[in-house]
Design a protein around this motif. Structure first.
Motif, PDB file in Angstrom:
ATOM      1  N   LYS A  48     -10.232   6.804 -19.319  1.00 12.30           N
ATOM      2  CA  LYS A  48     -11.141   7.944 -19.398  1.00 12.30           C
ATOM      3  C   LYS A  48     -10.634   9.074 -18.506  1.00 12.30           C
ATOM      4  N   VAL A  49     -10.218   8.705 -17.314  1.00 12.67           N
ATOM      5  CA  VAL A  49      -9.693   9.701 -16.389  1.00 12.67           C
ATOM      6  C   VAL A  49      -8.479  10.390 -16.994  1.00 12.67           C
ATOM      7  N   ARG A  50      -7.670   9.624 -17.737  1.00 13.39           N
ATOM      8  CA  ARG A  50      -6.466  10.198 -18.349  1.00 13.39           C
ATOM      9  C   ARG A  50      -6.750  10.784 -19.717  1.00 13.39           C
ATOM     10  N   ASN A 107      -3.989   0.136 -18.451  1.00 10.59           N
ATOM     11  CA  ASN A 107      -3.267   1.402 -18.315  1.00 10.59           C
ATOM     12  C   ASN A 107      -1.776   1.272 -18.604  1.00 10.59           C
ATOM     13  N   PHE A 124      -1.292   4.474  -1.055  1.00 14.23           N
ATOM     14  CA  PHE A 124      -2.471   4.563  -0.189  1.00 14.23           C
ATOM     15  C   PHE A 124      -2.082   4.886   1.248  1.00 14.23           C
ATOM     16  N   ALA A 159      -6.587  -2.982 -14.506  1.00 18.21           N
ATOM     17  CA  ALA A 159      -5.266  -2.475 -14.119  1.00 18.21           C
ATOM     18  C   ALA A 159      -4.305  -2.508 -15.309  1.00 18.21           C
ATOM     19  N   ARG A 197       0.827  -1.214   0.000  1.00 24.25           N
ATOM     20  CA  ARG A 197       0.000   0.000   0.000  1.00 24.25           C
ATOM     21  C   ARG A 197       0.860   1.262   0.000  1.00 24.25           C
ATOM     22  N   TYR A 257     -12.141   2.944 -17.222  1.00 19.99           N
ATOM     23  CA  TYR A 257     -12.134   4.039 -16.241  1.00 19.99           C
ATOM     24  C   TYR A 257     -10.804   4.795 -16.204  1.00 19.99           C
ATOM     25  N   GLY A 258      -9.705   4.040 -16.077  1.00 16.01           N
ATOM     26  CA  GLY A 258      -8.399   4.690 -15.974  1.00 16.01           C
ATOM     27  C   GLY A 258      -8.044   5.477 -17.226  1.00 16.01           C
ATOM     28  N   VAL A 309       1.761   3.098 -11.226  1.00 15.33           N
ATOM     29  CA  VAL A 309       1.509   1.722 -10.795  1.00 15.33           C
ATOM     30  C   VAL A 309       0.003   1.515 -10.782  1.00 15.33           C
ATOM     31  N   ASN A 310      -0.427   0.278 -10.906  1.00 24.75           N
ATOM     32  CA  ASN A 310      -1.842  -0.032 -10.750  1.00 24.75           C
ATOM     33  C   ASN A 310      -1.981  -1.233  -9.837  1.00 24.75           C
ATOM     34  N   THR A 311      -3.141  -1.303  -9.198  1.00 28.38           N
ATOM     35  CA  THR A 311      -3.339  -2.297  -8.155  1.00 28.38           C
ATOM     36  C   THR A 311      -4.514  -3.202  -8.490  1.00 28.38           C
ATOM     37  N   PRO A 350      -1.574   8.481  -5.064  1.00 29.08           N
ATOM     38  CA  PRO A 350      -1.697   7.306  -5.941  1.00 29.08           C
ATOM     39  C   PRO A 350      -1.847   7.676  -7.410  1.00 29.08           C
ATOM     40  N   PHE A 351      -2.643   8.757  -7.706  1.00 34.02           N
ATOM     41  CA  PHE A 351      -2.892   9.078  -9.110  1.00 34.02           C
ATOM     42  C   PHE A 351      -1.673   9.676  -9.797  1.00 34.02           C
TER      43      PHE A 351
END
Lengths: 338, 278
Positions: A101-103, A150, A52, A147, A47, A98-99, A77-79, A72-73
């Motif tokens: 779209k956010v980017r 991305n 986190f 994950a 974490r 999702y990832g 890395v992705n979890t 984290p953003f």
């Protein structure tokens, strides 16, 4: 270049020190497992790599860049979470996208990459489903696709197979390893299951009491455990100390012999009495009380079918090869200090 | 005991007869009387009830401007109160459920609940004092909004806020932290996570809370009497027709308006899953 470098990493929650000084380097493209009992600090380390948790002391470097204080953003890395953490209000496709779209990846590319990612975990036609309408194994694969899509430098996996049944778990172990080889990114895998760690990893770090007690390849950790704790936690082990060790090995120290390395021997070897015969399908486990004063476990393959319980109460002699005797370095165990 | 054990239907009847009687007589009975009497009229000279079916009451409500105005005003007040409660409750509930330590959570929930122990009337009157000319608000801020619709919305929001916080808090508590972490892990900042993950998952809880704030505001007539100045809501019309005008059938007819609005509202929010959150 190391994918991950941890230096003097510590984390306290109130008065509890969950991670008590961890130094670790994980190479690019490695499948690295962090193995330990619950509460040994392995998940907290993961974490802190993800961002986190902020370390109480020490640094986290990803690809040579100090990210200790980054959110984290801001980390590449992705979890994959233990409970998968799929968004229940989004479809599988939307979860995977999702990832991206956010980017702000353009819609067309987003769609294509998500479909690729779903195909790579063999969920091609599941895009429109809701996570709730999928089985545990399928959700697990969606989490993996979400994950991986991305293309992170490092993938962190927090006991991702823990909720699956045995058959599925073994299947996913093979698949995960294959996916990792395919995409070639670093996997950091947290588990308390030693079989899992040994099967999948290039290297394993064994955690105990917030510290790493041994790092090495699965063979090294299994065949040459650095401490009695590692010998006991990674696989079953017969550990001999004190007088017993002296009687069996003619010198003082701590020694360990794996159950599958011990054979019944008609004439030579250490005498004892079979206390218990446990049939376990592929193998049979014998519990033998040695005259020297130790109880040992012997495992034999059932090559000729079930051996029956005829050996119970019988006097036997046990022998092993000298090269299979592991001499455990005398060292204070962190777990013994508490 | 064994007799009842062998007769499960009888056992069920013994368990449910009292609450069923209460439900049918007290709840549905009262509603039925309300509905039926809405179609009666009152003799203008004698003041006696005329128990014959007539649509006169509803015709009056639909045609006369004043009733339409009061209905729209009541809707506006209920909607404003609901919006204000949502805006205040979401961050408050988020703090309680996700930021505060588990131990202080209990105290925060109790702190939200304690205002509900005090009498509604006392709290409304307290606001009357606060808002009065020369009252505390004027002496601190230099001006007071005084009595009127604004004061009514303010006080109703204050009164019903706990009913909005609690369902949202419950909804947030069920939202696993790992979802928030997963969103951050996938590159979303806090604001994005809130919009894309927290809010969509909270919608049923928000609607559940809004059923309380909306219906309680729609039926209120006391707060508006205490701090509403000259403004009137549906409840005031019902009250006036029961008391001063002594026209119970017309009061019943007016009372069906908020009932109807609530039914429409419930049907509208049903699809969001809000009713499962209650």
């Amino acid at each position: 270049m190391n994918a991950i470098k941890l230096t003097g990493l510590r984390k306290s929650f109130g008065t509890v020190e969950a991670v008590a000084g961890v130094d670790l380097e994980i190479a690019d493209g490695e499948f690295f497992s962090m193995l330990g009992p619950s509460g040994s600090g392995k998940t907290t380390v993961l974490r802190m790599i993800a961002g986190f948790e902020l370390p109480t002391a020490g640094t986290v470097e990803l690809g040579g860049r100090d990210v200790t204080r980054l959110a984290p953003f801001e980390r590449d890395v992705n979890t994959v979470f233990q409970d998968y953490a799929l968004f229940p209000h989004l479809s599988v496709q939307e979860n995977v996208e999702y990832g991206l779209k956010v980017r702000k990846v353009p819609r067309k590319e987003r769609r294509e990459r998500a479909e690729q990612a779903l195909a790579s975990v063999r969920l091609t036609d599941f895009g429109r489903r809701r996570p709730a309408a999928m089985s545990g194994g399928q959700r697990q694969r969606v989490a993996l696709a979400r994950a991986l899509v991305n293309r992170p430098k490092v993938l962190l996996l927090d006991e991702p197979l823990g909720a699956l049944d045995l058959k599925l778990r073994e299947q996913m172990q093979v698949e995960l390893k294959a996916i990792q080889r395919e995409v070639g990114i670093t996997f950091v895998f947290v588990t308390h299951d030693q079989d899992e760690a040994l099967t999948m990893s290039d290297r394993v770090a064994v955690f105990d009491g917030g510290k790493i007690v041994q790092v090495g390849s699965p063979e090294e950790v299994y065949e040459r455990p650095a401490s009695a704790f590692v010998a006991g936690f990674v696989g079953t082990s017969n550990v001999f100390t004190g007088e017993v060790a002296k009687a069996l090995f003619d010198r003082a120290g701590t020694f360990s012999v794996r159950p599958e390395k011990i054979a019944f021997d008609g004439d030579a070897g250490a005498p004892g009495v079979v206390a218990e015969v446990i049939y376990a399908g592929a193998v049979t486990r014998y519990v033998v009380d040695l005259e020297a004063g130790a109880r040992v476990v012997v495992v034999e393959q059932n090559r000729h079918g079930s051996p029956g319980t005829g050996l119970r109460g019988q006097r036997v002699r046990l022998s092993w090869h000298d090269e299979h005797v592991i001499e455990i370095p005398e060292r204070k165990e962190p777990s013994d200090g508490a | 005991m064994s007799f009842l054990h062998r007769h499960p239907r009888l056992r069920l009847a013994a368990l449910l007869s009292a609450p069923l009687l209460w439900l049918v007589v007290a709840y549905l009975g009262a509603l039925a009387v309300l509905l039926v009497s809405a179609f009666w009229t009152v003799n203008g000279f004698t003041g006696e009830m005329v128990r014959t079916f007539s649509l006169a009451n509803f015709r009056t409500i639909l045609t006369e401007q004043v009733y339409r105005n009061v209905t729209l005003r009541s809707l506006g007040v209920a909607a404003s109160v609901t919006v204000i409660c949502v805006l205040l409750a979401v961050p408050m509930a988020f703090f309680m459920a996700k930021v505060a330590r588990p131990r202080s959570r209990h105290w925060l929930v109790i702190a939200i609940l304690t205002p509900l122990w005090a009498s509604y009337l006392v709290k409304a009157y307290a606001w009357r004092v606060l808002l009065a000319n020369g009252g505390p608000i004027e002496s601190v801020f230099g001006a007071t909004p005084g009595y009127g619709l604004f004061a009514t919305i303010l006080v109703l929001s204050y009164l019903w806020l706990p009913y909005m916080i609690l369902p949202i808090y419950a909804g947030l508590e069920r939202l696993p932290d790992s979802l928030l972490e997963a969103s951050g892990d996938l590159g979303a900042r806090a604001g994005r996570t809130f919009r894309s993950v927290v809010l969509p998952m909270l919608i049923p809880s928000v609607f559940a809370g809004s059923i309380f704030t909306f219906s309680l505001s729609l039926g209120d007539y006391i707060t508006v009497q205490i701090v509403g100045g000259k403004s009137q809501l549906i409840g005031n019309l019902v009250y006036a027709n029961i008391g001063a005008a002594n026209n119970l059938p017309f009061a019943a007819a007016i009372a069906t308006v908020p009932v109807l609005i609530m039914v429409i509202y419930l049907v509208a929010v049903r699809r969001s899953g809000a009713l499962e959150e209650l």
